[in-house]
Design a protein around this motif. Sequence first.
Motif, PDB file in Angstrom:
ATOM      1  N   VAL A  20     -27.364 -30.257  -2.679  1.00  0.00           N
ATOM      2  CA  VAL A  20     -26.230 -29.839  -1.887  1.00  0.00           C
ATOM      3  C   VAL A  20     -26.441 -28.058  -1.961  1.00  0.00           C
ATOM      4  N   GLN A  21     -26.659 -27.858  -3.313  1.00  0.00           N
ATOM      5  CA  GLN A  21     -26.756 -26.111  -3.503  1.00  0.00           C
ATOM      6  C   GLN A  21     -27.533 -25.642  -2.672  1.00  0.00           C
ATOM      7  N   LYS A  22     -29.100 -26.152  -2.491  1.00  0.00           N
ATOM      8  CA  LYS A  22     -29.927 -26.029  -1.142  1.00  0.00           C
ATOM      9  C   LYS A  22     -29.271 -25.510  -0.008  1.00  0.00           C
ATOM     10  N   VAL A  23     -28.712 -26.514   0.602  1.00  0.00           N
ATOM     11  CA  VAL A  23     -28.688 -26.814   2.054  1.00  0.00           C
ATOM     12  C   VAL A  23     -27.900 -26.082   2.504  1.00  0.00           C
ATOM     13  N   PHE A  24     -26.787 -25.674   0.910  1.00  0.00           N
ATOM     14  CA  PHE A  24     -25.482 -25.234   1.296  1.00  0.00           C
ATOM     15  C   PHE A  24     -25.488 -23.610   0.797  1.00  0.00           C
ATOM     16  N   SER A  25     -26.781 -22.987   0.454  1.00  0.00           N
ATOM     17  CA  SER A  25     -27.229 -21.923  -0.423  1.00  0.00           C
ATOM     18  C   SER A  25     -26.800 -20.398   0.018  1.00  0.00           C
ATOM     19  N   LYS A  26     -26.259 -20.907   1.925  1.00  0.00           N
ATOM     20  CA  LYS A  26     -25.270 -19.496   2.299  1.00  0.00           C
ATOM     21  C   LYS A  26     -24.053 -19.913   2.373  1.00  0.00           C
ATOM     22  N   HIS A  27     -24.123 -21.317   1.914  1.00  0.00           N
ATOM     23  CA  HIS A  27     -22.059 -21.688   2.821  1.00  0.00           C
ATOM     24  C   HIS A  27     -21.862 -22.095   1.087  1.00  0.00           C
ATOM     25  N   ARG A  28     -21.049 -20.999   0.248  1.00  0.00           N
ATOM     26  CA  ARG A  28     -20.905 -21.455  -1.027  1.00  0.00           C
ATOM     27  C   ARG A  28     -19.726 -22.202  -0.739  1.00  0.00           C
ATOM     28  N   ASP A  29     -18.832 -21.658   0.166  1.00  0.00           N
ATOM     29  CA  ASP A  29     -17.699 -22.629   0.687  1.00  0.00           C
ATOM     30  C   ASP A  29     -17.457 -23.841   0.292  1.00  0.00           C
ATOM     31  N   LEU A  30     -18.617 -23.933   1.172  1.00  0.00           N
ATOM     32  CA  LEU A  30     -19.166 -25.695   1.028  1.00  0.00           C
ATOM     33  C   LEU A  30     -19.304 -26.435   0.033  1.00  0.00           C
ATOM     34  N   GLU A  31     -20.154 -25.514  -0.675  1.00  0.00           N
ATOM     35  CA  GLU A  31     -20.984 -26.174  -1.894  1.00  0.00           C
ATOM     36  C   GLU A  31     -19.690 -26.200  -2.998  1.00  0.00           C
ATOM     37  N   ARG A  32     -18.928 -25.885  -3.285  1.00  0.00           N
ATOM     38  CA  ARG A  32     -17.971 -25.799  -3.793  1.00  0.00           C
ATOM     39  C   ARG A  32     -16.660 -26.759  -3.593  1.00  0.00           C
ATOM     40  N   ASN A  33     -16.435 -27.000  -2.176  1.00  0.00           N
ATOM     41  CA  ASN A  33     -15.340 -27.786  -1.732  1.00  0.00           C
ATOM     42  C   ASN A  33     -16.321 -29.657  -2.276  1.00  0.00           C
ATOM     43  N   PHE A  34     -17.752 -29.280  -1.962  1.00  0.00           N
ATOM     44  CA  PHE A  34     -18.238 -31.170  -1.324  1.00  0.00           C
ATOM     45  C   PHE A  34     -18.556 -30.963  -2.809  1.00  0.00           C
TER      46      PHE A  34
END
Length: 308
Positions: A20-34
């Motif tokens: 998740v951290q890798k695929v959302f590396s440019k989308h930290r908000d999505l990472e946090r929510n996930f």
Amino acid sequence: MSVITQKQIRKSNDQLKQFVQKVFSKHRDLERNFISSMNSKMNTGVYAIDDESGVVVVATTHQSTWHPHCVYVRLAYDFNRVNNGSLHLMIDKLKEQIVQPLFFLIDNRFEGLDEVLLNKGMRLIRKTEVILIRPRKCEVLTNGRKVKAISEISNEPILMTSLFELCKRTYTETHLDNPVGDFPIASWEGIIMEDMKEDNSYVVINENKVIAYSFMYPVDARNWEIGWIGTQDRTEMNLLDLLISKQLKDAVRSGIKTIEKEIDSTCPFSMHIVESLTYEASETWSAFMSKIEVMESFTAKKEIVDHE
């Protein structure tokens, strides 16, 4: 392509978080929510689809106390590499595993997912546009209306009860597709009043009864957010213009840079206020949910599951 089982998932949560951290590396908000959903006490499962190269899609599911009639789904995948086959397989698996209706909230970054969800029988129930308002000086005309800040009526139980009952009614009426749970007024009070800027949140009063409201909440030192808004009578939504004018005046006086507001397509009060505001569109979210027949059969299915 295969589905990783729940047993395997429990052994590899750390690896999935790394994915998740890798695929959302440019989308930290999505990472946090996930990750927040994965770690939540209300989490109901984590699922993954893999192929010969490894994991390609991960889903985390959780329930909400406030909206208890569905299961919320968050998806994580590489936006540039995932194929629709993996997404179709994931949604099929979720529908097999979960009895309650599924709820997805996605923005424009999930390009093409909306078509997949519609193809899988989901329906678009709401669009939400997040807008940014630049506070400006404006004239406040009360036209003889009795306007009070929440801080001025917080010790008046009759008015406050009237307010919470109106909030409950308007919120319930604008969330019919994903109904709110049945909670006492005290619960509504706790949700509404939490972090509210009481000096900058206003109501219109008529004969000892609240007939319109607009609440302000802090984002940070330079930014605020307009939260709950509504009126008793939809023919008097112009009362919201009066309340928001006062809030804009407060914001200018307080040196606030922007005021954020979520505009839901199912909320007539939000749709009204944007007609008179100058704003910038920040982002847009789309809410998808299983078709209504799934919800109607939920009770019977749940009884079967509970007795297995």
